[in-house]
Design a protein around this motif. Sequence first.
Motif, PDB file in Angstrom:
ATOM      1  N   ILE A  76       7.873  32.974  -3.447  1.00 20.88           N
ATOM      2  CA  ILE A  76       8.385  33.986  -2.516  1.00 20.88           C
ATOM      3  C   ILE A  76       7.890  33.723  -1.095  1.00 20.88           C
ATOM      4  CG2 ILE A  76       8.309  36.437  -1.919  1.00 20.88           C
ATOM      5  CD1 ILE A  76       8.242  37.050  -4.919  1.00 20.88           C
ATOM      6  N   SER A  77       6.586  33.440  -0.956  1.00 25.79           N
ATOM      7  CA  SER A  77       5.997  33.303   0.374  1.00 25.79           C
ATOM      8  C   SER A  77       6.140  31.903   0.956  1.00 25.79           C
ATOM      9  CB  SER A  77       4.515  33.668   0.336  1.00 25.79           C
ATOM     10  OG  SER A  77       3.809  32.773  -0.514  1.00 25.79           O
ATOM     11  N   GLY A  78       6.231  30.886   0.112  1.00 28.78           N
ATOM     12  CA  GLY A  78       6.297  29.531   0.609  1.00 28.78           C
ATOM     13  C   GLY A  78       4.969  28.991   1.085  1.00 28.78           C
ATOM     14  N   LYS A  79       3.874  29.658   0.783  1.00 28.17           N
ATOM     15  CA  LYS A  79       2.534  29.219   1.167  1.00 28.17           C
ATOM     16  C   LYS A  79       1.641  29.156  -0.064  1.00 28.17           C
ATOM     17  CE  LYS A  79       2.712  31.258   5.782  1.00 28.17           C
ATOM     18  NZ  LYS A  79       2.075  32.204   6.724  1.00 28.17           N
ATOM     19  N   LYS A  80       0.483  28.601   0.131  1.00 37.13           N
ATOM     20  CA  LYS A  80      -0.487  28.566  -0.945  1.00 37.13           C
ATOM     21  C   LYS A  80      -1.078  29.956  -1.136  1.00 37.13           C
ATOM     22  CE  LYS A  80      -4.687  26.248  -2.505  1.00 37.13           C
ATOM     23  NZ  LYS A  80      -5.751  25.268  -2.158  1.00 37.13           N
ATOM     24  N   VAL A  81      -1.068  30.445  -2.382  1.00 34.77           N
ATOM     25  CA  VAL A  81      -1.509  31.815  -2.680  1.00 34.77           C
ATOM     26  C   VAL A  81      -2.803  31.751  -3.484  1.00 34.77           C
ATOM     27  CG1 VAL A  81      -0.933  33.992  -3.810  1.00 34.77           C
ATOM     28  CG2 VAL A  81       0.852  32.667  -2.652  1.00 34.77           C
ATOM     29  N   ARG A  82      -3.730  32.569  -3.087  1.00 39.09           N
ATOM     30  CA  ARG A  82      -5.000  32.701  -3.801  1.00 39.09           C
ATOM     31  C   ARG A  82      -5.085  34.124  -4.340  1.00 39.09           C
ATOM     32  NH1 ARG A  82     -11.014  32.593  -1.046  1.00 39.09           N
ATOM     33  NH2 ARG A  82     -12.205  32.966  -2.971  1.00 39.09           N
ATOM     34  N   VAL A  83      -5.266  34.260  -5.656  1.00 40.83           N
ATOM     35  CA  VAL A  83      -5.301  35.573  -6.309  1.00 40.83           C
ATOM     36  C   VAL A  83      -6.742  35.889  -6.695  1.00 40.83           C
ATOM     37  CG1 VAL A  83      -4.454  36.987  -8.208  1.00 40.83           C
ATOM     38  CG2 VAL A  83      -2.958  35.276  -7.150  1.00 40.83           C
ATOM     39  N   THR A  84      -7.220  37.051  -6.265  1.00 38.96           N
ATOM     40  CA  THR A  84      -8.566  37.534  -6.596  1.00 38.96           C
ATOM     41  C   THR A  84      -8.434  38.858  -7.346  1.00 38.96           C
ATOM     42  OG1 THR A  84      -9.418  36.513  -4.584  1.00 38.96           O
ATOM     43  CG2 THR A  84     -10.833  38.114  -5.677  1.00 38.96           C
ATOM     44  N   ILE A  85      -9.157  38.970  -8.433  1.00 39.13           N
ATOM     45  CA  ILE A  85      -9.068  40.165  -9.290  1.00 39.13           C
ATOM     46  C   ILE A  85     -10.403  40.891  -9.244  1.00 39.13           C
ATOM     47  CG2 ILE A  85      -8.679  41.010 -11.630  1.00 39.13           C
ATOM     48  CD1 ILE A  85      -7.028  38.458 -12.105  1.00 39.13           C
ATOM     49  N   HIS A  86     -10.362  42.190  -8.943  1.00 41.14           N
ATOM     50  CA  HIS A  86     -11.544  43.052  -8.937  1.00 41.14           C
ATOM     51  C   HIS A  86     -11.394  44.117 -10.025  1.00 41.14           C
ATOM     52  CE1 HIS A  86     -12.657  42.099  -4.458  1.00 41.14           C
ATOM     53  NE2 HIS A  86     -12.794  41.060  -5.271  1.00 41.14           N
ATOM     54  N   GLU A  87     -12.428  44.302 -10.783  1.00 42.80           N
ATOM     55  CA  GLU A  87     -12.387  45.283 -11.875  1.00 42.80           C
ATOM     56  C   GLU A  87     -12.881  46.645 -11.382  1.00 42.80           C
ATOM     57  OE1 GLU A  87     -14.287  46.068 -16.326  1.00 42.80           O
ATOM     58  OE2 GLU A  87     -14.870  44.306 -15.148  1.00 42.80           O
ATOM     59  N   ILE A  88     -12.201  47.707 -11.808  1.00 42.58           N
ATOM     60  CA  ILE A  88     -12.621  49.083 -11.516  1.00 42.58           C
ATOM     61  C   ILE A  88     -13.349  49.609 -12.749  1.00 42.58           C
ATOM     62  CG2 ILE A  88     -11.835  51.410 -10.973  1.00 42.58           C
ATOM     63  CD1 ILE A  88      -9.496  50.186  -9.514  1.00 42.58           C
ATOM     64  N   SER A 111      -3.713  33.976   6.505  1.00 41.79           N
ATOM     65  CA  SER A 111      -4.277  33.021   7.462  1.00 41.79           C
ATOM     66  C   SER A 111      -3.156  32.055   7.866  1.00 41.79           C
ATOM     67  CB  SER A 111      -5.474  32.284   6.858  1.00 41.79           C
ATOM     68  OG  SER A 111      -5.080  31.559   5.713  1.00 41.79           O
ATOM     69  N   ALA A 112      -3.498  30.941   8.437  1.00 36.84           N
ATOM     70  CA  ALA A 112      -2.468  30.009   8.938  1.00 36.84           C
ATOM     71  C   ALA A 112      -1.588  29.470   7.820  1.00 36.84           C
ATOM     72  CB  ALA A 112      -3.145  28.860   9.690  1.00 36.84           C
ATOM     73  N   ASN A 113      -2.206  28.947   6.767  1.00 34.61           N
ATOM     74  CA  ASN A 113      -1.421  28.331   5.692  1.00 34.61           C
ATOM     75  C   ASN A 113      -1.781  28.888   4.319  1.00 34.61           C
ATOM     76  OD1 ASN A 113      -0.085  26.522   7.482  1.00 34.61           O
ATOM     77  ND2 ASN A 113      -1.896  25.185   7.453  1.00 34.61           N
ATOM     78  N   GLN A 114      -2.414  30.021   4.262  1.00 34.18           N
ATOM     79  CA  GLN A 114      -2.848  30.567   2.974  1.00 34.18           C
ATOM     80  C   GLN A 114      -2.660  32.075   2.954  1.00 34.18           C
ATOM     81  OE1 GLN A 114      -6.910  29.667   2.001  1.00 34.18           O
ATOM     82  NE2 GLN A 114      -6.775  30.449  -0.084  1.00 34.18           N
ATOM     83  N   LEU A 115      -2.324  32.573   1.770  1.00 32.97           N
ATOM     84  CA  LEU A 115      -2.149  33.997   1.531  1.00 32.97           C
ATOM     85  C   LEU A 115      -3.108  34.420   0.405  1.00 32.97           C
ATOM     86  CD1 LEU A 115      -0.663  36.727   1.813  1.00 32.97           C
ATOM     87  CD2 LEU A 115       1.036  35.848   0.191  1.00 32.97           C
ATOM     88  N   THR A 116      -3.954  35.398   0.693  1.00 31.79           N
ATOM     89  CA  THR A 116      -4.932  35.902  -0.292  1.00 31.79           C
ATOM     90  C   THR A 116      -4.487  37.278  -0.745  1.00 31.79           C
ATOM     91  OG1 THR A 116      -6.708  34.670   0.784  1.00 31.79           O
ATOM     92  CG2 THR A 116      -7.348  36.438  -0.723  1.00 31.79           C
ATOM     93  N   ILE A 117      -4.402  37.445  -2.072  1.00 35.62           N
ATOM     94  CA  ILE A 117      -4.011  38.726  -2.668  1.00 35.62           C
ATOM     95  C   ILE A 117      -5.167  39.209  -3.542  1.00 35.62           C
ATOM     96  CG2 ILE A 117      -2.414  39.887  -4.217  1.00 35.62           C
ATOM     97  CD1 ILE A 117      -0.246  38.002  -3.294  1.00 35.62           C
ATOM     98  N   ILE A 118      -5.633  40.422  -3.252  1.00 34.25           N
ATOM     99  CA  ILE A 118      -6.747  41.040  -3.989  1.00 34.25           C
ATOM    100  C   ILE A 118      -6.156  42.148  -4.847  1.00 34.25           C
ATOM    101  CG2 ILE A 118      -8.963  42.221  -3.818  1.00 34.25           C
ATOM    102  CD1 ILE A 118      -9.254  40.938  -1.032  1.00 34.25           C
TER     103      ILE A 118
END
Length: 351
Positions: free
Chosen positions: A93-105, A59-66
Amino acid sequence: MGQKVHPIGFRLGVYRNWDARWYADKDYTKLLHEDLAMRRLIGSRLRNAGLARIETERSANQLTIIIQTAKPGIVIGKQGASVDALRDELERISGKKVRVTIHEIKTPELDAKLVAENVASQLEKRIAFRRAMKQAIMRTMRAGAKGVKVQVSGRLGGSEMSRREWDRDGRVPLHTLRANIDYGTTEARTTFGRIGVQVWLYKGDFVTATGEPILPGGAVQAPQPEEAPAEAAEPVAAVAAAPEAEAEAAAEPAEVEAPVATADAPVEVPEEEAAAAAAVEPGETEEEPEPEEDIDTDEDLVGALDLPDTEPAGTTKLGSTKRKPPAGRKPAPGRAKKVPEPEAELPEEEE
């Protein structure tokens, strides 16, 4: 050489979505290398966590990693220490706010990437490649897959020349666009060199948004209404009247049929009634019914049957003998049983 199409790229935009869901106009090259660097970092740090897929959204100022993994406990760490350290490195690395989401298999046997990593780990432990392939295929089919194909290539068994071996179970329709085929690849690092492992996994056909399967012609199968059973067509009034009828039947006393005495099956008198009858005083005797006249003598029997007198002359009539009552008849009360007299032996007549 070979004209093989990547199964995931073949279905992108039709039935499958992209792993990197973002758009850039001017900074596309910079963001692409940034994305690749983050994927390499996550893969190296979580090598033993069973990573299946990494998705990124910008997004503009955020990076979401799933992160989709089979072992979320390793990714999170003790009290979230591992995931916090990973988030800090990604923000650097990215210079932005990172949000980490974890999904279980929950079923790793139905993920092609995890199946390929399982085969590669067995090859690194010097297990025979055929045995590793067959075990992976057996577990995947047992988990509910409709088809699976596993291929290994390299210096198999330490041979001088590399070759390619594969095994398959079920059906894997690679040319069917609506088929949900998962594809995963990895490498096994052995003492003889690297051995590549590829897995194609057929989970079934894709379905529409309503959940209905797609027919071969492209039409959607309409849901058929369920037919009500014939037994449910009973009128409501009859069902409502049934409990009332049961209540009335329970309120009325049941009529007990009196037992009928027959010659073959006499009626048994209960012990309580017999004791009550014995306790009656001598002056209060009940009237006894008159017994039926029995045909006791042979003469009365002959008279009753109106038989002619056919006795020859010179014969002597025997004394009257009493006929035994039937086996089922009981003697009347107050009447003693008569013992029949023995028949007198007649002297033999002289000729």
